[in-house]
Design an enzyme around this catalytic site. Structure first.
Site, PDB file in Angstrom:
ATOM      1  N   CYS A   7      30.519   6.937  42.497  1.00 55.55           N
ATOM      2  CA  CYS A   7      31.592   7.809  42.533  1.00 55.55           C
ATOM      3  C   CYS A   7      30.932   9.012  41.436  1.00 55.55           C
ATOM      4  O   CYS A   7      31.081  10.336  42.093  1.00 55.55           O
ATOM      5  CB  CYS A   7      32.709   7.541  41.672  1.00 55.55           C
TER       6      CYS A   7
ATOM      7  N   GLU B 159      29.700  11.738  53.073  1.00 56.37           N
ATOM      8  CA  GLU B 159      29.244  12.582  52.072  1.00 56.37           C
ATOM      9  C   GLU B 159      28.099  12.847  51.570  1.00 56.37           C
ATOM     10  O   GLU B 159      27.739  13.902  51.266  1.00 56.37           O
ATOM     11  CB  GLU B 159      30.168  11.833  50.508  1.00 56.37           C
TER      12      GLU B 159
ATOM     13  N   LYS C  33      27.574  10.714  42.606  1.00 53.06           N
ATOM     14  CA  LYS C  33      28.085  11.410  44.000  1.00 53.06           C
ATOM     15  C   LYS C  33      28.812  12.867  43.815  1.00 53.06           C
ATOM     16  O   LYS C  33      28.279  13.689  44.465  1.00 53.06           O
ATOM     17  CB  LYS C  33      28.711  10.518  44.760  1.00 53.06           C
TER      18      LYS C  33
ATOM     19  N   HIS D 260      52.640  30.412  45.110  1.00 57.48           N
ATOM     20  CA  HIS D 260      51.907  31.348  46.093  1.00 57.48           C
ATOM     21  C   HIS D 260      50.991  32.307  45.452  1.00 57.48           C
ATOM     22  O   HIS D 260      51.324  32.437  44.094  1.00 57.48           O
ATOM     23  CB  HIS D 260      52.832  32.307  46.626  1.00 57.48           C
TER      24      HIS D 260
ATOM     25  N   CYS E  75      30.034   2.807  39.805  1.00 57.00           N
ATOM     26  CA  CYS E  75      30.811   4.014  40.234  1.00 57.00           C
ATOM     27  C   CYS E  75      30.193   5.067  38.998  1.00 57.00           C
ATOM     28  O   CYS E  75      29.794   6.202  39.552  1.00 57.00           O
ATOM     29  CB  CYS E  75      32.285   3.724  39.683  1.00 57.00           C
TER      30      CYS E  75
ATOM     31  N   GLU F 184      50.687  25.222  48.914  1.00 61.51           N
ATOM     32  CA  GLU F 184      52.059  25.511  49.309  1.00 61.51           C
ATOM     33  C   GLU F 184      52.492  25.345  50.707  1.00 61.51           C
ATOM     34  O   GLU F 184      53.669  25.015  51.149  1.00 61.51           O
ATOM     35  CB  GLU F 184      52.343  27.238  49.098  1.00 61.51           C
TER      36      GLU F 184
ATOM     37  N   TYR G 276      33.163   6.791  54.500  1.00 60.19           N
ATOM     38  CA  TYR G 276      33.026   7.986  53.545  1.00 60.19           C
ATOM     39  C   TYR G 276      31.772   8.334  53.037  1.00 60.19           C
ATOM     40  O   TYR G 276      31.287   9.473  52.935  1.00 60.19           O
ATOM     41  CB  TYR G 276      34.192   7.760  52.724  1.00 60.19           C
TER      42      TYR G 276
HETATM   43  C1  FAD Z   1      27.805   5.630  46.788  1.00 63.69           C
HETATM   44  C2  FAD Z   1      29.193   5.260  46.335  1.00 63.69           C
HETATM   45  C3  FAD Z   1      30.191   6.202  46.007  1.00 63.69           C
HETATM   46  C4  FAD Z   1      31.267   5.761  45.712  1.00 63.69           C
HETATM   47  N1  FAD Z   1      32.495   6.920  45.612  1.00 63.69           N
HETATM   48  C5  FAD Z   1      33.696   6.494  45.129  1.00 63.69           C
HETATM   49  C6  FAD Z   1      34.761   7.487  44.809  1.00 63.69           C
HETATM   50  O1  FAD Z   1      34.336   8.470  45.003  1.00 63.69           O
HETATM   51  N2  FAD Z   1      35.731   7.014  44.462  1.00 63.69           N
HETATM   52  C7  FAD Z   1      36.057   5.754  44.114  1.00 63.69           C
HETATM   53  O2  FAD Z   1      37.128   5.334  43.758  1.00 63.69           O
HETATM   54  N3  FAD Z   1      35.137   4.510  44.468  1.00 63.69           N
HETATM   55  C8  FAD Z   1      33.912   5.140  44.925  1.00 63.69           C
HETATM   56  N4  FAD Z   1      32.931   4.073  45.243  1.00 63.69           N
HETATM   57  C9  FAD Z   1      33.368   2.587  44.945  1.00 63.69           C
HETATM   58  C10 FAD Z   1      33.280   2.216  43.522  1.00 63.69           C
HETATM   59  O3  FAD Z   1      32.230   2.443  42.848  1.00 63.69           O
HETATM   60  C11 FAD Z   1      33.532   0.757  43.676  1.00 63.69           C
HETATM   61  O4  FAD Z   1      34.893   0.425  44.186  1.00 63.69           O
HETATM   62  C12 FAD Z   1      33.636   0.195  42.211  1.00 63.69           C
HETATM   63  O5  FAD Z   1      32.442   0.508  41.303  1.00 63.69           O
HETATM   64  C13 FAD Z   1      33.956  -1.388  42.076  1.00 63.69           C
HETATM   65  O6  FAD Z   1      33.878  -2.045  40.656  1.00 63.69           O
HETATM   66  P1  FAD Z   1      33.457  -3.276  40.342  1.00 63.69           P
HETATM   67  O7  FAD Z   1      33.781  -3.545  39.111  1.00 63.69           O
HETATM   68  O8  FAD Z   1      34.142  -4.266  41.397  1.00 63.69           O
HETATM   69  O9  FAD Z   1      31.981  -3.181  40.574  1.00 63.69           O
HETATM   70  P2  FAD Z   1      30.722  -2.553  40.192  1.00 63.69           P
HETATM   71  O10 FAD Z   1      31.095  -1.277  39.444  1.00 63.69           O
HETATM   72  O11 FAD Z   1      29.905  -2.490  41.315  1.00 63.69           O
HETATM   73  O12 FAD Z   1      30.185  -3.376  38.965  1.00 63.69           O
HETATM   74  C14 FAD Z   1      29.628  -4.655  39.179  1.00 63.69           C
HETATM   75  C15 FAD Z   1      28.383  -4.758  38.134  1.00 63.69           C
HETATM   76  O13 FAD Z   1      28.034  -6.236  38.144  1.00 63.69           O
HETATM   77  C16 FAD Z   1      26.673  -6.187  37.823  1.00 63.69           C
HETATM   78  N5  FAD Z   1      26.275  -7.575  38.497  1.00 63.69           N
HETATM   79  C17 FAD Z   1      26.262  -7.969  39.736  1.00 63.69           C
HETATM   80  N6  FAD Z   1      25.738  -9.323  39.606  1.00 63.69           N
HETATM   81  C18 FAD Z   1      25.619  -9.670  38.525  1.00 63.69           C
HETATM   82  C19 FAD Z   1      25.200 -10.727  37.852  1.00 63.69           C
HETATM   83  N7  FAD Z   1      24.953 -11.844  38.435  1.00 63.69           N
HETATM   84  N8  FAD Z   1      24.897 -10.780  36.225  1.00 63.69           N
HETATM   85  C20 FAD Z   1      25.286  -9.518  35.756  1.00 63.69           C
HETATM   86  N9  FAD Z   1      25.481  -8.592  36.230  1.00 63.69           N
HETATM   87  C21 FAD Z   1      25.775  -8.611  37.627  1.00 63.69           C
HETATM   88  C22 FAD Z   1      26.185  -5.123  38.688  1.00 63.69           C
HETATM   89  O14 FAD Z   1      24.741  -4.758  38.205  1.00 63.69           O
HETATM   90  C23 FAD Z   1      27.166  -3.907  38.562  1.00 63.69           C
HETATM   91  O15 FAD Z   1      27.098  -3.178  37.395  1.00 63.69           O
HETATM   92  C24 FAD Z   1      31.790   4.606  45.589  1.00 63.69           C
HETATM   93  C25 FAD Z   1      30.678   3.514  45.753  1.00 63.69           C
HETATM   94  C26 FAD Z   1      29.377   3.985  46.366  1.00 63.69           C
HETATM   95  C27 FAD Z   1      28.189   3.006  46.575  1.00 63.69           C
END
Ligand code: FAD
Length: 453
Positions: free
Chosen positions: A48, A182, A51, A436, A43, A441, A178
């Site tokens: 997010c 976007e 983006k 308004h 994110c 509205e 999405y």
């Molecule tokens: C382009 C894009 C736009 C998005 N826009 C939105 C939005 O507008 N609004 C919204 O709500 N959501 C949005 N999302 C979705 C949102 O980013 C995810 O739902 C959210 O980040 C999920 O969180 P998480 O903690 O599950 O995983 P992540 O945030 O993906 O975190 C996982 C982390 O684990 C790390 N990792 C993975 N494997 C290992 C390992 N073996 N050892 C150590 N570290 C590891 C990764 O490097 C990463 O940093 C978007 C996603 C993308 C790709």
């Protein structure tokens, strides 16, 4: 849990992992977290946040043009991709730093390296260190799925799109979800010649049909070429370009091809085979309502579980996990009426059920909708429309879906979601006095039931 090195080991410092680690540490647990890339996760670093910053950047294009209708003379604007990328980098570095500081303040031990599971209570860091843990939380997120056509290695995903060394003047965006929409809007707004290739006959599957049509219209108005019902057959490197050939036989020479055809949980190389943790056919870790896997000491939250892949959901799941396991406060996440947005231009904000879903659920539904020219467009002359749609369960008068396409739709829907979540009826909406002049509205002044013609 004194026999283990730590009480909780979190794999992945993204939205879910960071929240879980901090809250668990706040309950007095000894917590460690591993992150292989950058703290903050998808994110903050490549989702997010960057983006939305790029969406803002892309919308200035319209503003410069529209300003003329309001008396402004704007000198020929120029855009620097390099400056945008650099400014974005400063901001996400700042945010990542805040996440790290908060983890440290909470007393969480941070390992900036990859970690894999080696047993029900054991993980191994990339440097070879073994750590034992009372509980392991997997919050490794998801990643973009790659194409399986010849030349797929020549394409990029959204992750690379943020940091392209050169602005792509011509780009193919492949996908209809999405993220594809976007990015098509971002690149078009910033001046690229954008072609969106999507194998479905409409974009934004799963959204209300009216929303899907309105967004497609908006993309076309902003110069995006839509190739629907078509797929990439091949990408080849030719002199100074990528040559895209589609299954329908269209050939395009572009600077970049961005795939946004889906995301999948990142579980393949996590070492889960050392445990009996169950995964579904997409590799998602299967969990119960408290995010627990079939192995009692291993939990998973966020995109890695492929439930509702949004940042606020990952955060809630992480928080609920920590409350449940370390705070003696069993908490489950409520997945109903979660507001979502598509930061297209025009923007989409939705909460609740689509008209089709509501009909399937309740049978009889009342639909109220309006499609109108926003006030700003009167002077700007822009051919823009706002769509508002309210779906009501006819038997109870309860509003079960609100769909908005237009400027500030995301901001509107966040507040409409409070009402929907509280079980507001259409009569409650009607009782609310309009503000308004605003576009919002219209949500409280829709009086006439829509009937299909
Ligand atoms: C382009 C894009 C736009 C998005 N826009 C939105 C939005 O507008 N609004 C919204 O709500 N959501 C949005 N999302 C979705 C949102 O980013 C995810 O739902 C959210 O980040 C999920 O969180 P998480 O903690 O599950 O995983 P992540 O945030 O993906 O975190 C996982 C982390 O684990 C790390 N990792 C993975 N494997 C290992 C390992 N073996 N050892 C150590 N570290 C590891 C990764 O490097 C990463 O940093 C978007 C996603 C993308 C790709």
């Amino acid at each position: 849990m004194a026999d283990y090195d730590v009480d909780l080991f979190v794999i992945g410092a993204g939205s879910g992992g960071v929240r879980a680690a901090r809250i668990a540490a706040g309950y007095g647990a000894r917590v460690a977290i591993a992150e292989e890339y950058r703290i903050g996760g998808t994110c903050v670093v490549r989702g997010c946040v960057p983006k939305k910053l790029y969406v803002y950047a892309s919308r200035y294009a319209d503003e410069f043009v529209d300003a003329a209708g309001f008396g402004w003379t704007v000198p020929e604007p120029t855009f620097s991709w390099e400056r945008l990328v650099a400014a974005k980098e400063v901001e996400i570095t700042r945010l990542s730093g805040i996440y790290e500081t908060n983890l440290r303040k909470a007393g969480v031990a941070i390992h900036k390296q990859r970690a894999v599971v080696t047993g029900d209570h054991a993980v191994r860091l990339a440097d070879g260190t073994d750590v034992t843990a009372g509980v392991i939380l997997i919050a490794a997120g998801g990643g973009a799925t790659r194409g399986d056509f010849p030349g797929a290695e020549l394409t990029i995903s959204s992750s690379e799109a943020f940091d392209l060394p050169e602005f792509p003047k011509r780009i193919v965006v492949n996908g209809g979800g999405y993220i594809a929409i976007e990015f098509a809007g971002i690149f078009a707004g910033l001046g690229a010649d954008v072609t969106l290739i999507h194998r479905g006959d409409k974009v934004l599957r799963g959204f209300d049909e009216d929303v899907r049509d309105e967004v497609a219209e908006g993309l076309k108005k902003r110069g995006v070429t839509l190739l629907l019902g078509d797929e990439i057959a091949e990408v080849a490197a030719v002199e100074g370009a990528r040559r895209v050939t589609t299954k329908a036989g269209v050939t395009l020479d572009v600077d970049q091809v961005m795939l946004a055809v889906g995301r999948a949980p990142l579980t393949a190389d996590l070492g889960l085979d050392a445990t009996s943790v169950m995964r579904d056919h997409r590799g998602a870790i299967m969990v119960d309502a408290s995010s627990r896997t079939n192995v009692p000491s291993i939990y998973a939250v966020g995109d890695v579980t492929d439930r509702l892949n949004l940042t606020p959901i990952a955060i809630r799941e992480g928080h609920a996990f920590a409350d449940t396991v370390f705070g003696q406060k069993p908490t489950a996440v409520d997945y109903t009426n979660v507001a979502t947005a598509v930061f297209a231009t025009p923007e989409v904000g939705v909460v609740g059920l689509t008209e089709a879903q509501a009909r399937a659920t309740f049978g009889a539904v009342d639909v109220y909708k309006a499609r109108f020219r926003p006030m700003k467009a009167t002077l700007s002359g822009r051919d823009d429309k706002v769509l508002m749609k309210i779906v009501v369960d006819a038997a109870t008068d309860r509003v079960v879906g609100v769909h908005v396409v237009g400027e500030a739709a995301a901001e509107m829907i966040q507040l409409a979601a409070v009402a929907v979540k509280m079980g507001a009826t259409k009569a409650d909406f009607d009782d609310t006095v309009a503000l308004h002049p605003s576009a919002a509205e219209e949500l409280v002044t829709l009086r006439t039931k829509w009937t299909p013609s």
